[in-house]
Design a protein around this motif. Structure first.
Motif, PDB file in Angstrom:
ATOM      1  N   UNK A 130       0.844  -1.278  -0.054  1.00  0.00           N
ATOM      2  CA  UNK A 130      -0.087  -0.094   0.089  1.00  0.00           C
ATOM      3  C   UNK A 130       0.891   1.177  -0.225  1.00  0.00           C
ATOM      4  N   UNK A 131       0.878   2.152  -1.099  1.00  0.00           N
ATOM      5  CA  UNK A 131       1.348   3.379  -1.089  1.00  0.00           C
ATOM      6  C   UNK A 131       0.623   4.669  -1.095  1.00  0.00           C
ATOM      7  N   UNK A 132       1.056   5.488  -1.965  1.00  0.00           N
ATOM      8  CA  UNK A 132       0.236   6.656  -1.730  1.00  0.00           C
ATOM      9  C   UNK A 132      -0.210   7.174  -3.383  1.00  0.00           C
ATOM     10  N   UNK A 133      -1.180   7.952  -3.364  1.00  0.00           N
ATOM     11  CA  UNK A 133      -1.402   8.604  -4.794  1.00  0.00           C
ATOM     12  C   UNK A 133      -0.614   9.465  -5.177  1.00  0.00           C
ATOM     13  N   UNK A 134       0.161   9.410  -6.403  1.00  0.00           N
ATOM     14  CA  UNK A 134       1.156  10.250  -6.726  1.00  0.00           C
ATOM     15  C   UNK A 134       0.608  11.907  -7.046  1.00  0.00           C
ATOM     16  N   UNK A 135      -0.728  11.869  -7.265  1.00  0.00           N
ATOM     17  CA  UNK A 135      -1.254  13.146  -7.529  1.00  0.00           C
ATOM     18  C   UNK A 135      -1.454  13.845  -6.101  1.00  0.00           C
ATOM     19  N   UNK A 136      -1.603  12.977  -5.162  1.00  0.00           N
ATOM     20  CA  UNK A 136      -1.774  13.493  -3.745  1.00  0.00           C
ATOM     21  C   UNK A 136      -0.349  14.032  -3.374  1.00  0.00           C
ATOM     22  N   UNK A 137       0.624  13.586  -3.588  1.00  0.00           N
ATOM     23  CA  UNK A 137       2.104  14.040  -3.418  1.00  0.00           C
ATOM     24  C   UNK A 137       2.215  15.381  -4.029  1.00  0.00           C
ATOM     25  N   UNK A 138       2.051  15.321  -5.282  1.00  0.00           N
ATOM     26  CA  UNK A 138       2.241  16.817  -6.110  1.00  0.00           C
ATOM     27  C   UNK A 138       1.295  17.860  -5.346  1.00  0.00           C
ATOM     28  N   UNK A 139       0.156  17.645  -4.906  1.00  0.00           N
ATOM     29  CA  UNK A 139      -0.773  18.736  -4.443  1.00  0.00           C
ATOM     30  C   UNK A 139      -0.036  19.074  -3.147  1.00  0.00           C
ATOM     31  N   UNK A 140       0.339  18.062  -2.074  1.00  0.00           N
ATOM     32  CA  UNK A 140       1.072  18.575  -0.941  1.00  0.00           C
ATOM     33  C   UNK A 140       2.246  19.549  -1.253  1.00  0.00           C
ATOM     34  N   UNK A 141       3.089  19.187  -2.527  1.00  0.00           N
ATOM     35  CA  UNK A 141       4.036  20.148  -2.715  1.00  0.00           C
ATOM     36  C   UNK A 141       3.747  21.503  -2.910  1.00  0.00           C
ATOM     37  N   UNK A 142       2.419  21.687  -3.501  1.00  0.00           N
ATOM     38  CA  UNK A 142       2.060  22.942  -3.796  1.00  0.00           C
ATOM     39  C   UNK A 142       0.863  23.714  -2.880  1.00  0.00           C
ATOM     40  N   UNK A 143       0.974  23.071  -1.857  1.00  0.00           N
ATOM     41  CA  UNK A 143      -0.345  23.520  -0.972  1.00  0.00           C
ATOM     42  C   UNK A 143       0.145  24.820  -0.373  1.00  0.00           C
ATOM     43  N   UNK A 144      -0.739  25.783  -0.640  1.00  0.00           N
ATOM     44  CA  UNK A 144      -0.847  27.124   0.026  1.00  0.00           C
ATOM     45  C   UNK A 144      -2.165  27.194   0.958  1.00  0.00           C
ATOM     46  N   UNK A 230      -8.449  19.556  -1.273  1.00  0.00           N
ATOM     47  CA  UNK A 230      -8.856  20.100  -0.498  1.00  0.00           C
ATOM     48  C   UNK A 230      -8.009  19.655   0.980  1.00  0.00           C
ATOM     49  N   UNK A 231      -7.735  18.657   0.971  1.00  0.00           N
ATOM     50  CA  UNK A 231      -7.252  18.021   2.268  1.00  0.00           C
ATOM     51  C   UNK A 231      -5.638  18.537   1.939  1.00  0.00           C
ATOM     52  N   UNK A 232      -5.109  18.217   1.028  1.00  0.00           N
ATOM     53  CA  UNK A 232      -3.552  18.940   0.928  1.00  0.00           C
ATOM     54  C   UNK A 232      -3.454  20.424   1.118  1.00  0.00           C
ATOM     55  N   UNK A 233      -4.313  21.060   0.793  1.00  0.00           N
ATOM     56  CA  UNK A 233      -4.359  22.452   1.014  1.00  0.00           C
ATOM     57  C   UNK A 233      -5.090  22.964   2.604  1.00  0.00           C
ATOM     58  N   UNK A 234      -5.460  21.924   3.169  1.00  0.00           N
ATOM     59  CA  UNK A 234      -6.111  22.238   4.390  1.00  0.00           C
ATOM     60  C   UNK A 234      -7.349  22.936   4.408  1.00  0.00           C
ATOM     61  N   UNK A 235      -8.015  22.685   3.613  1.00  0.00           N
ATOM     62  CA  UNK A 235      -9.274  23.388   3.354  1.00  0.00           C
ATOM     63  C   UNK A 235     -10.512  22.481   3.820  1.00  0.00           C
ATOM     64  N   UNK A 236     -11.138  22.751   4.723  1.00  0.00           N
ATOM     65  CA  UNK A 236     -12.370  22.126   5.411  1.00  0.00           C
ATOM     66  C   UNK A 236     -13.481  21.743   4.371  1.00  0.00           C
ATOM     67  N   UNK A 237     -13.591  20.147   4.123  1.00  0.00           N
ATOM     68  CA  UNK A 237     -14.206  19.747   3.036  1.00  0.00           C
ATOM     69  C   UNK A 237     -15.534  18.636   3.377  1.00  0.00           C
TER      70      UNK A 237
END
Length: 304
Positions: A130-144, A230-237
């Motif tokens: 079990x790993x992670x979604x690569x798109x999720x990693x990209x989002x975390x790197x761009x999060x503001x 939303x999770x990566x950018x810490x936006x309530x969802x």
């Protein structure tokens, strides 16, 4: 120089696959290897014999004849690495076929969630994790983090939001309706009319979608990758499709609504109870799991 063929969403127009392609491309650009990203079947068949291995990331279903590219690589005895492959939503016959591929000694790697890893382990014990979604990693790197309007993303033709605008609380939110798939445009306009919102936007570019989520006060979505943003950018969802639970797991289950339950008012009330620390812990766990995937990718490339 080592040469690797890559399947990572390059022939797909969905937001999640485009995110995956961008991140995988960025990772492999940093390494001293030659990469090919074929978009058509004849390209694959023509160049596969001249490449040392295959890296597959993102969704398999309905992409490049599904798993045909993996069959071709194994036929040529080329090693295959699953770098965050999403098996969710695959049809039964496709899953049955993937099970035979997983038995190959040439195939290793990571799928996106514990459920898929457990399934894969029936055929390939200790090879698929079990790993992670690569798109999720990209989002975390761009999060503001900047917050503005309440945002409703992509109310699709047959989704739960189609049946929800009659609820009175919708009419009291300062909201905008956003659609990233043109096929949902008509339904999004109807949805906006019902909730009396004159802010409707069709957004396609990755940066614009991320910016919309970043600036949202709260995100209500039927789309997995929108909720993941939303999770990566810490936006309530609030996510209104249970499939996301395969990836979110127990940590964020309180923010996933049963799609058969059209009475969203109770779930929406959780906006005042939203526990941001759970999102932050989830994001930290994703980053740690990704480190293991990245090291395994290096091992795969070095062994070619």
């Amino acid at each position: 120089m080592k040469k690797v063929m890559v399947i990572a969403g390059q022939n797909d127009q969905t937001y999640g696959q485009r995110l995956t392609y961008r991140k995988v491309r960025d990772i492999l650009t940093e390494k001293n290897i030659e990469c090919a990203y074929p978009k058509f079947s004849f390209q694959m068949m023509a160049i596969m014999p001249f490449y040392d291995g295959l890296i597959v990331s993102g969704r398999l279903e309905n992409f490049l004849e599904s798993t045909a590219i993996i069959d071709l690589a194994l036929e040529f005895r080329k090693p295959v690495f699953f770098f965050g492959v999403n098996l969710e939503g695959m049809k039964r016959n496709s899953l049955y076929h993937v099970s035979t591929e997983l038995m190959s000694p040439f195939l290793t790697g990571f799928v996106t969630d514990e459920v898929a890893a457990k399934w894969a382990s029936l055929w390939s014990p200790a090879k698929i994790e079990a790993g992670v979604d690569i798109a999720n990693v990209y989002l975390l790197e761009k999060a503001e983090y900047e917050k503005g309007k309440f945002a409703v993303f992509a109310p699709s033709q047959n989704g739960i939001l189609k049946y929800s605008p009659d609820q009175e609380w919708f009419l009291h939110t300062d909201s905008r309706v956003i659609v990233e798939d043109p096929r949902d445009s008509k339904n999004a306009v109807k949805f906006a009319q019902k909730i009396k919102s004159d802010d409707v936007a069709l957004i396609f570019k990755i940066e614009d979608i991320m910016d919309a989520v970043k600036n949202a006060k709260f995100v209500l979505s039927e789309k997995f990758y929108t909720s993941l943003t939303a999770i990566a950018f810490e936006t309530p969802f609030l996510h209104v499709d249970r499939k996301a639970l395969r990836y979110f797991g127990k940590e964020l289950s309180a923010y996933v609504c049963n799609p058969e339950d059209t009475d969203l008012a109770l779930a929406f009330s959780k906006i005042n109870e939203f526990d941001l620390s759970k999102v932050q812990n989830f994001n930290s766990a994703i980053k740690e799991r990704y480190k293991k995937m990245y090291l395994a990718l290096d091992e795969f490339i070095n062994a070619l």
